[in-house]
Design a protein around this motif. Structure first.
Motif, PDB file in Angstrom:
ATOM      1  N   LEU A  26      16.104  43.957  67.974  1.00  0.00           N
ATOM      2  CA  LEU A  26      15.479  44.877  68.922  1.00  0.00           C
ATOM      3  C   LEU A  26      16.368  45.226  70.116  1.00  0.00           C
ATOM      4  CD1 LEU A  26      11.890  43.346  68.999  1.00  0.00           C
ATOM      5  CD2 LEU A  26      12.590  45.510  67.967  1.00  0.00           C
ATOM      6  N   ALA A  27      17.216  44.290  70.540  1.00  0.00           N
ATOM      7  CA  ALA A  27      18.025  44.541  71.736  1.00  0.00           C
ATOM      8  C   ALA A  27      18.864  45.816  71.620  1.00  0.00           C
ATOM      9  CB  ALA A  27      18.906  43.333  72.042  1.00  0.00           C
ATOM     10  N   PRO A  28      19.640  46.011  70.538  1.00  0.00           N
ATOM     11  CA  PRO A  28      20.411  47.253  70.430  1.00  0.00           C
ATOM     12  C   PRO A  28      19.519  48.497  70.351  1.00  0.00           C
ATOM     13  CG  PRO A  28      21.206  45.602  68.876  1.00  0.00           C
ATOM     14  CD  PRO A  28      19.898  45.112  69.398  1.00  0.00           C
ATOM     15  N   VAL A  29      18.344  48.355  69.688  1.00  0.00           N
ATOM     16  CA  VAL A  29      17.441  49.505  69.541  1.00  0.00           C
ATOM     17  C   VAL A  29      16.905  49.933  70.894  1.00  0.00           C
ATOM     18  CG1 VAL A  29      15.259  50.298  68.545  1.00  0.00           C
ATOM     19  CG2 VAL A  29      16.816  48.875  67.189  1.00  0.00           C
ATOM     20  N   TRP A  30      16.392  48.984  71.666  1.00  0.00           N
ATOM     21  CA  TRP A  30      15.789  49.310  72.956  1.00  0.00           C
ATOM     22  C   TRP A  30      16.828  49.731  73.994  1.00  0.00           C
ATOM     23  CZ3 TRP A  30      11.470  45.079  73.806  1.00  0.00           C
ATOM     24  CH2 TRP A  30      10.360  45.427  73.034  1.00  0.00           C
TER      25      TRP A  30
END
Length: 262
Positions: A26-30
């Motif tokens: 999720l970190a790269p997506v958000w």
């Protein structure tokens, strides 16, 4: 900055019951960053592996010596028993990983699946901590307990479940106290991270790309430091704070995922 943020996320979430795989997805997506790639994931997990081996170096050495002695004497007790428990407890997750890794890594990374597992297994962790938590230590583990915890660990291959979270949940359900459930979960992590790193290295070798060695070394070091601090603080305070803060965090994150992606 990308390297440090992802390394700290890995270090803080690998051994807390909140799912490191979910956070690394999720970190790269958000944050709108490109996917960090398998090679960098290997470097982060290597940092976590060095940290946990270093932190439990005395326990692991005593277990290794006792395990080697048990091969000769055929007596399984004390540290030898714990060593065998860790080794045998790794078999289910290893088999499931080999059989279903491709499917899990490609078909089970959706945000809504992460939301469901974050919430569902978070509630299960809270229930186990409230209803089943006992006072038994790691030395009092039975082979049935080890089987139950090892099968639970195999479920953790589903993203969002949290390997540490589900093994602590199973440990609490068989009557371990919080510190014992966390300690056995951390010891189980050593062979699992080794196997995961070997698998990721194999996959990364199939798609060779330019390697930024500075980023890899920095990521490994940052993950090592953050993992070490996480383990130390968690074991120090878990008996006092319990699992409720992590349950609440999982519920909030799961709800946020549903709000954003549903």
């Amino acid at each position: 900055m990308h390297v440090l943020v992802l390394a700290i996320v890995q270090g803080l979430t690998e051994f807390l019951p909140i799912s490191s795989s979910a956070h690394l997805i999720l970190a790269p997506v958000w944050l709108g960053w490109p996917d960090q790639g398998l090679t960098f994931d290997v470097a982060l997990h290597l940092g976590s592996l060095i940290a946990i081996v270093g932190y439990f170096r005395r326990d692991l050495w005593q277990m290794a010596v006792a395990w080697a002695r048990s091969l000769h004497t055929r007596r399984i007790e004390g540290d030898a028993r714990l060593a065998w428990a860790v080794l045998l407890g790794t078999i289910p997750v290893g088999l499931v990983g080999l059989l279903f890794n491709d499917y899990i890594s490609t078909e089970m990374r959706s945000p809504l699946l992460l939301a469901a597992t974050m919430i569902g297994f978070g509630l299960l962790l809270g229930w186990a901590d409230w209803r089943w938590r006992g006072e038994r230590s790691v030395a009092q583990l039975t082979w049935r307990d080890v089987l139950w915890i090892s099968l639970a660990q195999a479920v953790a291959l589903i993203p969002g479940t949290s390997r540490s979270g589900i093994t602590m949940t199973a440990g609490l359900m068989v009557g371990l106290n919080r510190e014992a459930a966390a300690r056995f979960s951390f010891l189980l992590a050593v062979p699992v991270i080794v196997l995961a790193n070997l698998l990721q290295l194999h996959e990364a070798s199939q798609t060779p790309a330019a390697i930024d060695w500075t980023a890899l070394w920095l990521g490994t070091l940052a993950a090592l430091v953050s993992t070490w601090l996480c383990i130390h603080l968690f074991l120090r305070f878990i008996q006092r704070i319990g699992m409720l803060p992590f349950v609440i965090y999982r519920l909030i994150l799961g709800a946020a995922l549903i709000w954003v992606f549903a």
